[in-house]
Write an enzyme that holds these catalytic residues in place. Structure first.
Site, PDB file in Angstrom:
ATOM      1  CB  SER A 178     -10.774  -2.115   1.551  1.00  0.00           C
ATOM      2  OG  SER A 178     -10.211  -2.510   2.763  1.00  0.00           O
ATOM      3  NE  ARG A 183      -8.461   1.873  -1.025  1.00  0.00           N
ATOM      4  CZ  ARG A 183      -8.264   1.436   0.220  1.00  0.00           C
ATOM      5  NH1 ARG A 183      -9.296   0.992   0.926  1.00  0.00           N
ATOM      6  NH2 ARG A 183      -7.057   1.442   0.764  1.00  0.00           N
ATOM      7  CG  ASP A 224      -7.804  -6.279   8.002  1.00  0.00           C
ATOM      8  OD1 ASP A 224      -7.037  -5.758   8.833  1.00  0.00           O
ATOM      9  OD2 ASP A 224      -8.354  -5.631   7.090  1.00  0.00           O
TER      10      ASP A 224
HETATM   11  C1  S3P Z   1      -7.178  -1.219   4.855  1.00  0.00           C
HETATM   12  C2  S3P Z   1      -5.873  -1.537   4.986  1.00  0.00           C
HETATM   13  C3  S3P Z   1      -5.313  -2.290   6.131  1.00  0.00           C
HETATM   14  C4  S3P Z   1      -6.406  -3.032   6.890  1.00  0.00           C
HETATM   15  C5  S3P Z   1      -7.613  -2.195   7.117  1.00  0.00           C
HETATM   16  C6  S3P Z   1      -8.200  -1.683   5.804  1.00  0.00           C
HETATM   17  C7  S3P Z   1      -7.605  -0.413   3.690  1.00  0.00           C
HETATM   18  O1  S3P Z   1      -4.683  -1.388   7.005  1.00  0.00           O
HETATM   19  O2  S3P Z   1      -5.896  -3.495   8.121  1.00  0.00           O
HETATM   20  O3  S3P Z   1      -8.602  -2.953   7.789  1.00  0.00           O
HETATM   21  O4  S3P Z   1      -8.797  -0.323   3.403  1.00  0.00           O
HETATM   22  O5  S3P Z   1      -6.728   0.167   3.047  1.00  0.00           O
HETATM   23  P1  S3P Z   1      -3.123  -0.982   6.786  1.00  0.00           P
HETATM   24  O6  S3P Z   1      -2.931  -0.904   5.340  1.00  0.00           O
HETATM   25  O7  S3P Z   1      -2.922   0.308   7.473  1.00  0.00           O
HETATM   26  O8  S3P Z   1      -2.363  -2.116   7.421  1.00  0.00           O
END
Ligand code: S3P
Length: 417
Positions: free
Chosen positions: A23, A27, A305
């Site tokens: 994540s 970003r 996750d």
């Molecule tokens: C993520 C947010 C989550 C997660 C995904 C990565 C992110 O999804 O399940 O693997 O990087 O913001 P959601 O926020 O849509 O649930």
């Protein structure tokens, strides 16, 4: 389709570094691309999802050069209209966050992905981005990819999210950088705060409370960032070391910030032996007996996750574990509520779905034949379950693991005894 056979193992021991947080990797790449100047990122995730974000940014004219094996050098600045469709592969984070950026830029771009992405709900970002002033046209089916974004001319809005989603929040925060006025996202249940933390780190004007975040328009300053280890990948070894008797594993430098470490709290409640070192950010884990617990709906965004691997822990615990409010799992890389039950279930886990809840009875795992359904986290959770099973497990669709953790088997081989 690739298959992997995982044999039962005695225990896991040793130290390990997991890949850079996925994540955060997406970003920082996006922020560096928007910064006017040169940024350096150390320790990016090497998974396919992050590679797709890099390819997209490169199609938008960003220069990305690997200067050493672990350091990426990015020359950000002016993004330009792409000449081709932007392909995110399997990556929900790429498509949702990039949509926020593209909505702010004064040109057209089309986003598309693989078969799984084409089924995942995009209305949750399309509707607020259109309220901000973007024009978004779904090219095949309403509410899903592929879609074209005609961006530019955004105005800030106040938006209350219908589902707790860091991807939706992040999307609107990126769009807010290009809008006139403030953009505020209200969330009832807190989700991971990477966008807020990183916006602040690169000098953007962001004001976050426990239930909302407000962004002012702005451009990031160039920066240097060292990506910490991904807690979602660490979770596989944390659970593996917990359920395999005699294990002792140290996972180095793991990000355990806001709304990412919920799985640790649940495992501690179940009786796990996990110690976080506040100086090194290492997670030190030793095996222990687990008992079932109740995981409340409000906890789910903080471990969204990790539900598949927590299901493996629950399958090895004494008694019942009850997960409440897992409806969002239906919209992940696979319908995870179903695939947890069908795949770990075919290895001997006793589980049933009740509405949006999942109830697991602890017991013995036998192993067997399972399929990833194209979902990296299902494949890796089955692999950890296979280690405690009585028989070997064959996992088909193993290639999905490269989405986030291409070196999973090498790391497993380094830890298993
Ligand atoms: C993520 C947010 C989550 C997660 C995904 C990565 C992110 O999804 O399940 O693997 O990087 O913001 P959601 O926020 O849509 O649930």
């Amino acid at each position: 389709m690739k298959s992997e056979i995982i044999e039962p193992t005695g225990c896991l021991t040793g130290g390990i570094e997991v890949p850079g947080d996925k994540s955060i990797s997406h970003r920082v790449l996006m922020l560096a691309s928007l910064a006017d100047g040169e940024s350096r990122i150390h320790g990016l995730s090497k998974g396919q999802d992050v590679k797709h974000t890099m390819e997209i940014l490169s199609s938008l004219g960003v220069q990305l050069d690997e200067i050493e094996s672990d350091v990426l050098h990015i020359q950000g600045g002016a993004l330009k209209e792409p000449s081709e469709r932007l392909y995110v592969g399997n990556s929900g984070t790429s498509i949702r966050l990039m949509s926020g950026i593209l909505a702010g830029l004064p040109f057209s771009a089309t986003l598309d992905g693989d078969g799984s992405i084409r089924k995942r709900p995009m209305e949750r970002i399309i509707e607020p981005l259109e309220r901000m002033g973007a024009t978004i046209s779904c090219l095949d089916t309403p509410g899903v990819a592929p879609f074209r974004i005609d961006g530019g001319g955004l105005k800030g809005i106040e938006y209350q999210m219908e589902v707790p989603s860091a991807q939706v929040k992040g999307c609107l925060m990126f769009a807010g950088l290009f809008a006139t006025g403030d953009t505020t996202v209200i969330e009832i249940t807190p989700t991971r705060a990477h966008t807020e933390e990183l916006f602040e780190e690169v000098g953007l004007d962001v004001d976050a409370t426990s239930t909302s975040v407000t962004v002012k328009p702005g451009q990031p300053k160039p920066f240097i960032h060292k990506v910490k280890g991904d807690p979602s990948q660490a979770a596989f070894w944390v659970v593996g070391a917990t359920i395999l008797k005699g294990s002792e594993v140290s996972i180095k430098n793991v990000y355990t910030g806001h709304a990412r470490d919920g799985f640790i709290d649940v495992l501690l409640r179940m009786g796990a032996d996990i110690i976080r070192d506040p100086v090194t950010n290492d997670l030190n884990v030793a095996s222990s007996e687990l008992v079932g617990t109740v995981v409340e709906e409000a906890e789910i965004p903080g471990l969204i996750d990790e539900v598949p691997i927590l299901a493996v822990a629950a399958a090895c615990a004494d008694g019942e574990t009850y997960f409440k409010g897992l409806g969002e799992l239906r919209f992940k890389e696979s319908n995870r509520l179903e695939t947890i039950v069908s795949e770990i279930g075919s290895m001997g886990m006793k589980a049933e779905i009740s509405g949006d809840d999942l109830v697991i009875q602890g017991g013995k795992l036998t192993g067997g034949q399972v399929d990833s359904h194209g979902d990296h986290r299902i494949a890796m959770s089955c692999a950890i379950a296979a280690l405690v099973s009585t028989n070997p497990t064959e996992i088909s669709g193993w290639e999905a693991v490269s989405t986030s953790y291409p070196d999973f088997i090498a790391d497993l081989d380094a830890l298993r005894k």
